[in-house]
Design an enzyme around this catalytic site. Structure first.
Site, PDB file in Angstrom:
ATOM      1  N   ASN A 199      68.716   1.809   8.919  1.00 46.49           N
ATOM      2  CA  ASN A 199      68.618   1.659   7.552  1.00 46.49           C
ATOM      3  C   ASN A 199      68.148   0.970   7.220  1.00 46.49           C
ATOM      4  O   ASN A 199      67.411   0.291   7.569  1.00 46.49           O
ATOM      5  CB  ASN A 199      69.747   1.911   6.811  1.00 46.49           C
ATOM      6  CG  ASN A 199      71.066   2.790   6.779  1.00 46.49           C
ATOM      7  OD1 ASN A 199      70.037   4.179   7.747  1.00 46.49           O
ATOM      8  ND2 ASN A 199      71.613   3.180   5.955  1.00 46.49           N
ATOM      9  N   ASP A 214      74.146   6.181  10.334  1.00 47.22           N
ATOM     10  CA  ASP A 214      75.376   7.548  10.158  1.00 47.22           C
ATOM     11  C   ASP A 214      74.939   7.582  11.034  1.00 47.22           C
ATOM     12  O   ASP A 214      76.290   8.516  11.564  1.00 47.22           O
ATOM     13  CB  ASP A 214      75.265   8.548   8.779  1.00 47.22           C
ATOM     14  CG  ASP A 214      75.715   7.790   7.434  1.00 47.22           C
ATOM     15  OD1 ASP A 214      76.839   6.724   7.370  1.00 47.22           O
ATOM     16  OD2 ASP A 214      74.582   7.931   6.179  1.00 47.22           O
ATOM     17  N   LYS A 249      62.422   3.708  28.902  1.00 47.31           N
ATOM     18  CA  LYS A 249      61.403   3.895  27.914  1.00 47.31           C
ATOM     19  C   LYS A 249      61.197   5.263  27.877  1.00 47.31           C
ATOM     20  O   LYS A 249      60.284   6.111  29.318  1.00 47.31           O
ATOM     21  CB  LYS A 249      60.521   2.760  27.820  1.00 47.31           C
ATOM     22  CG  LYS A 249      59.223   2.809  27.166  1.00 47.31           C
ATOM     23  CD  LYS A 249      58.025   1.334  26.918  1.00 47.31           C
ATOM     24  CE  LYS A 249      57.072   2.647  25.741  1.00 47.31           C
ATOM     25  NZ  LYS A 249      55.692   1.984  25.642  1.00 47.31           N
ATOM     26  N   ASP A 308      82.610   5.741  10.201  1.00 47.50           N
ATOM     27  CA  ASP A 308      82.599   5.227   9.354  1.00 47.50           C
ATOM     28  C   ASP A 308      83.171   3.916   9.011  1.00 47.50           C
ATOM     29  O   ASP A 308      84.794   3.954   8.871  1.00 47.50           O
ATOM     30  CB  ASP A 308      82.470   6.405   8.218  1.00 47.50           C
ATOM     31  CG  ASP A 308      82.888   5.917   6.674  1.00 47.50           C
ATOM     32  OD1 ASP A 308      82.749   4.650   6.486  1.00 47.50           O
ATOM     33  OD2 ASP A 308      82.184   6.824   5.858  1.00 47.50           O
ATOM     34  N   LYS A 353      82.821   8.574  -3.837  1.00 45.11           N
ATOM     35  CA  LYS A 353      83.159   8.130  -2.767  1.00 45.11           C
ATOM     36  C   LYS A 353      84.161   7.244  -1.937  1.00 45.11           C
ATOM     37  O   LYS A 353      84.234   6.935  -1.455  1.00 45.11           O
ATOM     38  CB  LYS A 353      81.997   7.342  -2.588  1.00 45.11           C
ATOM     39  CG  LYS A 353      81.336   6.975  -1.710  1.00 45.11           C
ATOM     40  CD  LYS A 353      79.870   5.843  -1.389  1.00 45.11           C
ATOM     41  CE  LYS A 353      78.799   7.302  -1.059  1.00 45.11           C
ATOM     42  NZ  LYS A 353      76.821   6.926  -1.223  1.00 45.11           N
ATOM     43  N   LYS A 407      86.332   7.701   0.594  1.00 46.51           N
ATOM     44  CA  LYS A 407      86.696   6.961   1.636  1.00 46.51           C
ATOM     45  C   LYS A 407      88.071   5.987   1.722  1.00 46.51           C
ATOM     46  O   LYS A 407      88.253   5.638   2.798  1.00 46.51           O
ATOM     47  CB  LYS A 407      85.322   5.474   1.586  1.00 46.51           C
ATOM     48  CG  LYS A 407      84.365   6.142   1.266  1.00 46.51           C
ATOM     49  CD  LYS A 407      83.799   5.488   2.557  1.00 46.51           C
ATOM     50  CE  LYS A 407      82.276   6.185   2.439  1.00 46.51           C
ATOM     51  NZ  LYS A 407      80.983   5.617   3.633  1.00 46.51           N
TER      52      LYS A 407
HETATM   53  N1  CTP Z   1      79.326   2.492   5.319  1.00 41.49           N
HETATM   54  C1  CTP Z   1      80.368   2.287   6.669  1.00 41.49           C
HETATM   55  N2  CTP Z   1      80.071   2.985   7.937  1.00 41.49           N
HETATM   56  C2  CTP Z   1      79.252   3.592   7.910  1.00 41.49           C
HETATM   57  C3  CTP Z   1      78.631   3.983   6.431  1.00 41.49           C
HETATM   58  C4  CTP Z   1      78.456   3.789   5.568  1.00 41.49           C
HETATM   59  O1  CTP Z   1      81.317   0.785   6.079  1.00 41.49           O
HETATM   60  N3  CTP Z   1      78.998   4.523   8.769  1.00 41.49           N
HETATM   61  C5  CTP Z   1      79.795   2.008   4.013  1.00 41.49           C
HETATM   62  C6  CTP Z   1      79.353   0.833   3.331  1.00 41.49           C
HETATM   63  O2  CTP Z   1      79.055  -0.642   4.339  1.00 41.49           O
HETATM   64  C7  CTP Z   1      79.332   1.057   2.357  1.00 41.49           C
HETATM   65  C8  CTP Z   1      80.029   2.381   1.671  1.00 41.49           C
HETATM   66  O3  CTP Z   1      80.005   2.939   3.438  1.00 41.49           O
HETATM   67  O4  CTP Z   1      80.196   0.198   1.423  1.00 41.49           O
HETATM   68  C9  CTP Z   1      78.743   3.648   1.491  1.00 41.49           C
HETATM   69  O5  CTP Z   1      77.428   3.878   2.523  1.00 41.49           O
HETATM   70  P1  CTP Z   1      76.622   4.633   1.991  1.00 41.49           P
HETATM   71  O6  CTP Z   1      75.635   4.622   2.537  1.00 41.49           O
HETATM   72  O7  CTP Z   1      76.505   5.090   0.377  1.00 41.49           O
HETATM   73  O8  CTP Z   1      77.586   6.115   1.989  1.00 41.49           O
HETATM   74  P2  CTP Z   1      77.681   7.075   2.969  1.00 41.49           P
HETATM   75  O9  CTP Z   1      78.989   7.481   3.848  1.00 41.49           O
HETATM   76  O10 CTP Z   1      76.976   6.994   4.236  1.00 41.49           O
HETATM   77  O11 CTP Z   1      77.968   8.972   2.424  1.00 41.49           O
HETATM   78  P3  CTP Z   1      76.872   9.443   1.644  1.00 41.49           P
HETATM   79  O12 CTP Z   1      75.792   9.972   2.809  1.00 41.49           O
HETATM   80  O13 CTP Z   1      77.073  10.772   1.493  1.00 41.49           O
HETATM   81  O14 CTP Z   1      75.693   8.349   0.674  1.00 41.49           O
END
Ligand code: CTP
Length: 397
Positions: free
Chosen positions: A208, A276, A286, A304, A337, A341
């Site tokens: 990301n 994600d 490689k 997550d 969210k 979560k």
């Molecule tokens: N987060 C996490 N672990 C993941 C994805 C996200 O701990 N695998 C945490 C991020 O650090 C943040 C929160 O979840 O605090 C939200 O992240 P975000 O990317 O906005 O949400 P997603 O869970 O990816 O949801 P979406 O893709 O539906 O927006």
């Protein structure tokens, strides 16, 4: 400043002991009184005379020095200070502490004390990563022992990795955070920050976008209020803050493991931009261009971290804060969210390209709690961090 503060500094036997001389100088510059204790093996690395010259007092070396017992018993010696600092803390000294062994002056002081203890570990990378050392660290953490470092880097033994003692100024910052009277004194907070890198092969990865600026600012602001911060960071662009325990990771799976290892904690702030997905069955070699066409990557879902920690049945931090970086329907998406979560607060922000927030120095956030949504004015990322740290302090008070 540390004026009026008394530090008992135990210098263990390791090549990093030379840095403890600089540490003494830095502490005294800030007005601290330092009483030094040198272990037998510590004496092999630094001369007692150098230590007493820098501290301006005699060096305690031996448990059975009757003169010292008459002047000051070891029990009293262990309790007279505001903080016991062990730098370098060797694998052996930490193993003794974890076991409760008391067979020399340093280990006896550490067992007899009722004063907070801060360790600055230093050892070879293999010794640090050995399961025995990691077990001891977990024991010491759950006993409430503080730690600063070790850092990653080149080591005197020629290897590279975690095990280098934190720099004297980092140790000073950790001491100041502990001895200062900030509202988060005595609280432990885990902060995730930066991106994660998920390998495709040894030279490619998916990630990301994240500079790590906001998470770093939050960790710094929490430490400035006196918190003991474990900063779990992916490969960020900005340097990690001083005075926090830095755990460097690459992938989401490593990040989750590091966060779990840092528990229990009073709060968790999850500011990392975690990927994600990871590439399923990443290649150990490689991938080469081929006439047969393009490679096909298949993905697996990453854990997550925020959700896993929010929904833990044991050791869930009493306050869990997540972030929601959104481009549309910021409030509605962030509110759902928070519920999905299971975290307590969500810091929501609009990262649409037109806002210039991604990679910029400012942020405009809305804090969503049980009580509803609170819009904060656009301000610098440091100011957002300080305001959030104050709110966390008020919540944990
Ligand atoms: N987060 C996490 N672990 C993941 C994805 C996200 O701990 N695998 C945490 C991020 O650090 C943040 C929160 O979840 O605090 C939200 O992240 P975000 O990317 O906005 O949400 P997603 O869970 O990816 O949801 P979406 O893709 O539906 O927006």
């Amino acid at each position: 400043m540390l004026s009026g503060k008394h530090i008992l500094l135990i210098i263990g036997g390791g090549i990093a002991a030379y840095k403890s001389l600089d540490l003494i100088r830095r502490l005294r510059e800030r007005g601290a009184r330092v009483t030094p204790v040198l272990t037998r093996s510590g004496e092999e690395f630094v001369a007692p005379l150098s230590v007493s010259a820098l501290t301006g007092v005699k060096v305690f070396r031996d448990l059975f020095d009757l003169g010292d017992e008459a002047e000051m018993g070891h029990i009293q010696l262990s309790r007279a200070a505001d903080l016991l600092v062990v730098a370098p803390a060797t694998a052996d000294l930490m193993a003794k502490m974890a076991q409760g062994t008391a067979n020399d002056l340093a280990s006896t002081l550490l067992l007899a004390t009722d004063t907070p203890v801060l360790l600055a570990p230093a050892m070879n990378v293999r010794m640090w990563t050995h399961p025995a050392t990691q077990r001891n660290i977990a024991t010491l953490r759950s006993d409430g022992i503080g730690m600063i470092g070790p850092n990653d880097g080149d080591m005197a033994c020629g290897e590279y990795g975690p095990g280098r003692m934190a720099e004297p100024l980092e140790i000073v910052a950790a001491i100041e955070a502990r001895l200062g009277d900030g509202p988060l004194k005595g609280k432990r907070v885990v902060v995730t920050s930066g991106p994660t890198h998920e390998p495709i092969d040894p030279v490619r990865y998916i990630a990301n976008r994240s500079s790590g600026a906001q998470g770093t600012a939050i960790a710094r602001a929490l430490a400035a209020l006196g918190a003991e911060v474990v900063f779990v960071t992916g490969p960020a662009e900005v340097p990690a803050p001083e005075g926090v325990q830095v755990v460097s990771v690459q992938t989401a799976q490593e990040m989750l493991k590091a966060v779990e290892a840092a528990l229990p904690a009073d709060a968790g702030v999850f500011a990392a931009a975690v990927a994600d997905w990871r590439v399923e069955g990443a290649s150990g070699r490689k991938l080469k261009k081929s006439k047969d066409g393009l490679p096909t990557l298949s993905f697996a879902e990453n854990p997550d971290i925020l959700k896993t920690i929010s929904q833990r049945s044991t050791d869930r931090p009493p306050l869990v804060v997540g972030f929601a970086a959104e481009t549309d329907d910021v409030l509605a998406n962030a509110t759902s969210k928070r519920l999905r979560k299971g975290c307590d607060w969500i810091v929501a922000n609009d990262v649409s390209p037109s806002t210039g927030i991604m990679g910029g120095s400012e942020n405009a956030v809305t804090l969503i709690t049980d009580a509803g949504a609170e819009e904060w004015p656009r301000m610098g990322k440091d100011a957002v961090a300080q305001q959030l740290a104050q709110r966390i302090a008020a919540e944990l008070a």
